[in-house]
Design an enzyme around this catalytic site. Structure first.
Site, PDB file in Angstrom:
ATOM      1  N   CYS A  10       0.806  -1.216   0.000  1.00  0.00           N
ATOM      2  CA  CYS A  10       0.000   0.000   0.000  1.00  0.00           C
ATOM      3  C   CYS A  10       0.842   1.271   0.000  1.00  0.00           C
ATOM      4  O   CYS A  10       0.307   2.376  -0.150  1.00  0.00           O
ATOM      5  CB  CYS A  10      -0.943   0.003   1.196  1.00  0.00           C
ATOM      6  SG  CYS A  10      -2.083  -1.400   1.199  1.00  0.00           S
TER       7      CYS A  10
ATOM      8  N   HIS B 170      -9.136   3.022  -2.042  1.00  0.00           N
ATOM      9  CA  HIS B 170      -7.700   2.760  -1.978  1.00  0.00           C
ATOM     10  C   HIS B 170      -7.181   2.094  -3.256  1.00  0.00           C
ATOM     11  O   HIS B 170      -6.919   0.895  -3.280  1.00  0.00           O
ATOM     12  CB  HIS B 170      -7.403   1.883  -0.758  1.00  0.00           C
ATOM     13  CG  HIS B 170      -5.960   1.578  -0.539  1.00  0.00           C
ATOM     14  ND1 HIS B 170      -4.934   2.411  -0.954  1.00  0.00           N
ATOM     15  CD2 HIS B 170      -5.350   0.509   0.046  1.00  0.00           C
ATOM     16  CE1 HIS B 170      -3.786   1.884  -0.625  1.00  0.00           C
ATOM     17  NE2 HIS B 170      -4.004   0.713  -0.035  1.00  0.00           N
TER      18      HIS B 170
END
Length: 396
Positions: free
Chosen positions: A85, A340
């Site tokens: 991430c 995301h």
């Protein structure tokens, strides 16, 4: 840590960011062209004047060709990176070091991800073969992060009802902020009652405790600090970049208590040392953090030094991290409002810092911000990578 720092060596002179969301109307190529185009326009720079590119993407491409093809780049160095991430932030970190080293004059960091076209409802991972007993492979992300909630309550004697109230406030706050952001995926406020009554996903995490899945792209143009004013009258200067990867022993360590991310603590300490910050809660003007799940944001407030251990839930409920609080957190709406798209999220956070420090954030604009922090967390409790950057509106 043996970091020599990057204080005031490079500056961001242009940025671009697409709207995030279910972008059925745009391919990954389209999103890249849009983000890079806005970035170039904001700095008055021609595409061919950029010396090199770093591209961050988890699954939307496998090489630099992912960027060179849609942009029509003629034989430029394009490096594709991935780091869970923190992928978009990793592209930015490498771009900054390339300029600071003297290798290039103008470098662009770009991040992109198309997740909604995958046919799956969550993030895709290509895990190595295993027998299913490895802790990092046998739990979904919501299940893994849901463990933070009961662990925190037990460690600090917090009544579960109060913890639930604090988690709800995090979701409510970030949706309030996202409602003021035209580029967010979710642009509506959500009542606390609706958050509390939402269907459960894992443990006590409901739908509104979890970040969404979206598509998006963002880009930043980086130059030497001494050249910054040749491009814009309001550059932002990089004060610190820190990335750490943990040993991933948490899943095997009986002492791991799920109330802290040691990797975040280490990367924050390194970043603060680089930037000369000894009171982050007092010296920072805003923070964009990795609110993948609501209890994550609460734990991050303590790992980043914004609250003492066991106190973040109180500070959240007191409004300390609201838009008008002592340290606004996720003023653009965070992952809760943007979703995301892995390769783009870190640069999206920097885009908000860019807008805020330049006074261009519209209805969510803070008064006179000077220093901003961005943070990414990749992986899960027990083993992760953590990135922290600090950027400022002026030199020194």
């Amino acid at each position: 840590m043996a970091s020599n720092g990057i204080l005031d060596k490079v500056a961001i002179v242009g940025m671009g960011c697409t709207p995030f969301g279910e972008r059925w109307d745009k391919s990954a190529d389209d999103l890249l062209v849009d983000a890079v185009g806005e970035c170039l326009e904001s700095s008055g720079t021609a595409r061919d004047d950029v010396d090199a590119y770093w591209l961050g993407t988890l699954s939307s491409g496998q090489s630099g060709l992912t960027l060179s093809r849609p942009l029509g780049l003629d034989y430029k160095p394009v490096t594709r990176v991935e780091n869970y991430c923190a992928t978009g932030s990793e592209a930015f970190r490498n771009a900054c070091y390339a300029v600071a080293s003297g290798a290039y004059d103008r470098v662009m960091a770009v991040g992109v991800e198309k997740l909604k076209d995958s046919g799956f409802s969550g993030l895709l991972r290509a895990d190595p073969p295993a027998d299913g007993t490895a802790s990092e492979l046998s739990l979904t992300a919501p299940a893994a992060f849901s463990l933070l909630d009961p662990a925190y309550c037990a460690a600090y004697d917090v009544h579960p009802d109060l913890m639930r109230e604090a988690m709800t406030h995090v979701a409510w706050k970030n949706h309030v902020n996202g409602a003021r952001n035209p580029k967010a995926q979710f642009r509506s406020e959500v009542s606390k009652e609706k958050i509390n009554n939402a269907p459960k996903v894992a443990g006590r995490l409901g739908i509104f405790d979890c970040s969404g899945v979206s598509d998006g792209a963002a880009a930043a143009l980086v130059v030497r600090a001494e050249d910054a004013y040749d491009y814009t009258d309001r550059p932002i200067f990089v004060k610190a970049l820190s990335l750490v990867a943990g040993p991933m022993r948490g899943g095997m360590d009986p002492a791991y208590d799920f109330t802290t991310f040691p990797e975040v603590v280490r990367s924050a300490q390194d970043a603060y040392a680089q930037a000369g910050i000894d009171d982050p809660a007092g010296q920072l003007s805003l923070a964009e953090v990795h609110d993948c799940f609501t209890p994550t944001e609460l734990v991050l407030m303590e790992d980043l030094g914004f609250s003492p251990r066991g106190e973040a839930w109180k500070h959240a409920l007191a409004g300390d991290f609201d838009l008008d609080g002592r340290l606004p957190v996720n003023v653009d709406g965070g992952l809760k409002s943007f979703g995301h798209p892995v390769g783009a999220s870190g640069l999206r956070m920097l885009y908000e810092a860019w807008l805020q420090l330049r006074g261009e954030a519209g209805p969510r604009q803070l008064v006179g911000p000077e220093l901003a922090l961005t943070h990414n967390l990749g992986g899960r409790p027990g083993g992760c990578v953590s990135f922290v950057s600090i950027v400022g509106s002026s030199l020194g």
